[in-house]
Scaffold this motif. Sequence first.
Motif, PDB file in Angstrom:
ATOM      1  N   MET A  22       3.361 -13.320 -22.177  1.00 17.98           N
ATOM      2  CA  MET A  22       4.228 -13.193 -20.815  1.00 17.98           C
ATOM      3  C   MET A  22       4.297 -11.669 -20.462  1.00 17.98           C
ATOM      4  O   MET A  22       4.433 -10.912 -21.493  1.00 17.98           O
ATOM      5  CB  MET A  22       5.522 -13.727 -20.959  1.00 17.98           C
ATOM      6  CG  MET A  22       6.553 -13.442 -20.017  1.00 17.98           C
ATOM      7  SD  MET A  22       8.025 -14.531 -20.096  1.00 17.98           S
ATOM      8  CE  MET A  22       8.862 -14.118 -18.561  1.00 17.98           C
ATOM      9  N   SER A  23       4.240 -11.366 -19.332  1.00 19.61           N
ATOM     10  CA  SER A  23       3.981 -10.070 -19.138  1.00 19.61           C
ATOM     11  C   SER A  23       5.398  -9.283 -18.870  1.00 19.61           C
ATOM     12  O   SER A  23       6.213 -10.107 -18.289  1.00 19.61           O
ATOM     13  CB  SER A  23       3.203  -9.533 -17.693  1.00 19.61           C
ATOM     14  OG  SER A  23       4.058 -10.298 -16.595  1.00 19.61           O
ATOM     15  N   LEU A  24       5.502  -7.978 -19.434  1.00 18.21           N
ATOM     16  CA  LEU A  24       7.054  -7.496 -19.055  1.00 18.21           C
ATOM     17  C   LEU A  24       7.086  -6.347 -17.960  1.00 18.21           C
ATOM     18  O   LEU A  24       7.959  -6.345 -17.182  1.00 18.21           O
ATOM     19  CB  LEU A  24       7.309  -6.747 -20.235  1.00 18.21           C
ATOM     20  CG  LEU A  24       8.390  -5.618 -20.326  1.00 18.21           C
ATOM     21  CD1 LEU A  24       9.511  -6.569 -20.294  1.00 18.21           C
ATOM     22  CD2 LEU A  24       8.678  -4.887 -21.802  1.00 18.21           C
ATOM     23  N   LEU A  25       5.747  -5.848 -17.534  1.00 16.00           N
ATOM     24  CA  LEU A  25       5.509  -5.160 -16.459  1.00 16.00           C
ATOM     25  C   LEU A  25       4.196  -5.418 -15.764  1.00 16.00           C
ATOM     26  O   LEU A  25       3.067  -5.704 -16.483  1.00 16.00           O
ATOM     27  CB  LEU A  25       5.218  -3.539 -17.162  1.00 16.00           C
ATOM     28  CG  LEU A  25       5.202  -2.374 -16.001  1.00 16.00           C
ATOM     29  CD1 LEU A  25       6.404  -2.348 -15.373  1.00 16.00           C
ATOM     30  CD2 LEU A  25       4.658  -1.115 -16.865  1.00 16.00           C
ATOM     31  N   ALA A  26       4.363  -5.493 -14.609  1.00 16.58           N
ATOM     32  CA  ALA A  26       2.977  -6.125 -13.577  1.00 16.58           C
ATOM     33  C   ALA A  26       2.915  -5.530 -12.231  1.00 16.58           C
ATOM     34  O   ALA A  26       3.836  -4.608 -11.819  1.00 16.58           O
ATOM     35  CB  ALA A  26       3.243  -7.435 -13.622  1.00 16.58           C
ATOM     36  N   THR A  27       1.680  -5.188 -11.918  1.00 17.71           N
ATOM     37  CA  THR A  27       1.467  -4.909 -10.337  1.00 17.71           C
ATOM     38  C   THR A  27       0.806  -5.851  -9.756  1.00 17.71           C
ATOM     39  O   THR A  27      -0.003  -6.657 -10.368  1.00 17.71           O
ATOM     40  CB  THR A  27       0.498  -3.463 -10.353  1.00 17.71           C
ATOM     41  OG1 THR A  27      -0.663  -3.866 -10.908  1.00 17.71           O
ATOM     42  CG2 THR A  27       1.244  -2.505 -11.405  1.00 17.71           C
ATOM     43  N   ARG A  28       1.193  -5.866  -8.361  1.00 21.66           N
ATOM     44  CA  ARG A  28       0.598  -7.080  -7.681  1.00 21.66           C
ATOM     45  C   ARG A  28       0.133  -6.481  -6.297  1.00 21.66           C
ATOM     46  O   ARG A  28       1.093  -5.761  -5.605  1.00 21.66           O
ATOM     47  CB  ARG A  28       1.575  -7.972  -7.379  1.00 21.66           C
ATOM     48  CG  ARG A  28       2.290  -8.690  -8.504  1.00 21.66           C
ATOM     49  CD  ARG A  28       3.012  -9.748  -8.382  1.00 21.66           C
ATOM     50  NE  ARG A  28       3.753 -10.392  -9.649  1.00 21.66           N
ATOM     51  CZ  ARG A  28       3.258 -10.980 -10.447  1.00 21.66           C
ATOM     52  NH1 ARG A  28       2.002 -11.373 -10.487  1.00 21.66           N
ATOM     53  NH2 ARG A  28       3.806 -11.392 -11.695  1.00 21.66           N
ATOM     54  N   GLY A  29      -1.114  -6.426  -6.149  1.00 15.92           N
ATOM     55  CA  GLY A  29      -1.950  -5.730  -5.035  1.00 15.92           C
ATOM     56  C   GLY A  29      -1.386  -4.368  -4.558  1.00 15.92           C
ATOM     57  O   GLY A  29      -1.153  -4.109  -3.570  1.00 15.92           O
ATOM     58  N   LEU A  30      -1.336  -3.418  -5.656  1.00 14.21           N
ATOM     59  CA  LEU A  30      -0.850  -2.172  -5.631  1.00 14.21           C
ATOM     60  C   LEU A  30      -1.720  -1.094  -4.784  1.00 14.21           C
ATOM     61  O   LEU A  30      -3.074  -1.118  -5.007  1.00 14.21           O
ATOM     62  CB  LEU A  30      -0.524  -1.641  -6.919  1.00 14.21           C
ATOM     63  CG  LEU A  30       0.313  -0.188  -7.232  1.00 14.21           C
ATOM     64  CD1 LEU A  30       1.643  -0.574  -6.637  1.00 14.21           C
ATOM     65  CD2 LEU A  30       0.393   0.292  -8.545  1.00 14.21           C
ATOM     66  N   VAL A  31      -1.257  -0.503  -3.804  1.00 18.74           N
ATOM     67  CA  VAL A  31      -2.068   0.189  -3.011  1.00 18.74           C
ATOM     68  C   VAL A  31      -1.357   1.687  -2.756  1.00 18.74           C
ATOM     69  O   VAL A  31      -0.122   1.676  -2.381  1.00 18.74           O
ATOM     70  CB  VAL A  31      -2.375  -0.288  -1.606  1.00 18.74           C
ATOM     71  CG1 VAL A  31      -2.981   0.611  -0.560  1.00 18.74           C
ATOM     72  CG2 VAL A  31      -3.262  -1.641  -1.786  1.00 18.74           C
ATOM     73  N   CYS A  32      -2.113   2.750  -2.928  1.00 18.97           N
ATOM     74  CA  CYS A  32      -1.720   4.127  -2.597  1.00 18.97           C
ATOM     75  C   CYS A  32      -2.687   4.613  -1.765  1.00 18.97           C
ATOM     76  O   CYS A  32      -4.050   4.784  -2.104  1.00 18.97           O
ATOM     77  CB  CYS A  32      -1.491   4.835  -3.736  1.00 18.97           C
ATOM     78  SG  CYS A  32      -0.852   6.298  -3.586  1.00 18.97           S
ATOM     79  N   ARG A  33      -2.176   5.345  -0.798  1.00 16.13           N
ATOM     80  CA  ARG A  33      -3.264   5.963  -0.092  1.00 16.13           C
ATOM     81  C   ARG A  33      -2.868   7.331   0.306  1.00 16.13           C
ATOM     82  O   ARG A  33      -1.728   7.801   0.439  1.00 16.13           O
ATOM     83  CB  ARG A  33      -3.270   5.410   1.485  1.00 16.13           C
ATOM     84  CG  ARG A  33      -4.340   4.108   1.418  1.00 16.13           C
ATOM     85  CD  ARG A  33      -4.530   3.543   2.855  1.00 16.13           C
ATOM     86  NE  ARG A  33      -5.116   2.477   2.655  1.00 16.13           N
ATOM     87  CZ  ARG A  33      -4.707   1.176   2.863  1.00 16.13           C
ATOM     88  NH1 ARG A  33      -3.539   1.019   3.213  1.00 16.13           N
ATOM     89  NH2 ARG A  33      -5.415  -0.062   2.729  1.00 16.13           N
ATOM     90  N   ARG A  34      -3.724   8.332   0.379  1.00 16.55           N
ATOM     91  CA  ARG A  34      -3.418   9.934   0.500  1.00 16.55           C
ATOM     92  C   ARG A  34      -4.536  10.465   1.204  1.00 16.55           C
ATOM     93  O   ARG A  34      -5.809  10.199   0.866  1.00 16.55           O
ATOM     94  CB  ARG A  34      -3.318  10.571  -1.006  1.00 16.55           C
ATOM     95  CG  ARG A  34      -2.037  10.179  -1.601  1.00 16.55           C
ATOM     96  CD  ARG A  34      -1.971  11.273  -2.719  1.00 16.55           C
ATOM     97  NE  ARG A  34      -1.024  10.743  -3.781  1.00 16.55           N
ATOM     98  CZ  ARG A  34      -0.940  10.419  -4.928  1.00 16.55           C
ATOM     99  NH1 ARG A  34      -2.074  10.470  -5.370  1.00 16.55           N
ATOM    100  NH2 ARG A  34       0.028  10.052  -5.705  1.00 16.55           N
ATOM    101  N   ASP A  35      -4.139  11.197   2.438  1.00 18.49           N
ATOM    102  CA  ASP A  35      -5.177  11.531   3.289  1.00 18.49           C
ATOM    103  C   ASP A  35      -6.044  10.663   3.744  1.00 18.49           C
ATOM    104  O   ASP A  35      -7.435  11.147   3.931  1.00 18.49           O
ATOM    105  CB  ASP A  35      -5.870  13.220   2.754  1.00 18.49           C
ATOM    106  CG  ASP A  35      -4.697  14.132   2.304  1.00 18.49           C
ATOM    107  OD1 ASP A  35      -3.836  14.196   2.928  1.00 18.49           O
ATOM    108  OD2 ASP A  35      -5.044  14.623   1.246  1.00 18.49           O
TER     109      ASP A  35
END
Length: 259
Positions: free
Chosen positions: A1-14
Amino acid sequence: MSLLATRGLVCRRDGRAVLDGVGLSFAAGEIVAIVGPNGAGKTTLLRHLAGLEEPREGTVELAGRPLAELTVGARARRIAYLPQSAAVYWPLLGRDLVALGRLPHGADLGRPLSAGDADAIARALERVDGAAFAERAIDTLSQGERARLMLGRARATEADVLLADEPVASLDPSYALDAMEILRGEARRGACVVVSLHDLGLAARYAERIVVLVAGRVVAEGPPREALRPEVIDAAYGVSFRSVTVDGIVQPIAWRHPS
């Protein structure tokens, strides 16, 4: 079982995607190494996991709850973050540096510490073998000794999650191995440990799982033998790798024939 998770994480710069649809999960009691070439998005991913950056799209979840819903104090108690090349700009004693890890728990370093805070600091110093540096000013210590105390500060938080961004950068082999052993110990006590590394050999030796990031995308994820397959890392780093096996652990070595 996950404690920490990301879902569809997007970061844009410039206008550029630094993270592009990253979906990962991290469990308590394991070490996960994030590897990839410079500019792959490793530091950005860790900063999002720590709640220091808000995702453009997607979510980060801690124990099934969006990280954005937690207060800053609650995040600081549950997630310890050791940034790359963490620096201290005044000559604290080693013990006082480690004591900073108790601030999220309400410690006031200008007053006598509670028994709980004092015990946590003592345990952290013992865990990183830092007692010999406790009464020394950190500007008198070597880089490796300071790195040990930085890990002690993170350990003193007693957080569920420990995020470390290149904790062995510029350390000699002895101190690098010591640092990885400390992180392994944190996983064994039940913490979720996520560490970014350039050293693929250390990643293969210490991590249960490895995530390979390239241009903000996950191109491989799994046990070291799977994630560090030659065809994966050759393409990721743009150089050929050879491998040797030591004590059953495959160690990738970058190789370029003389021109």
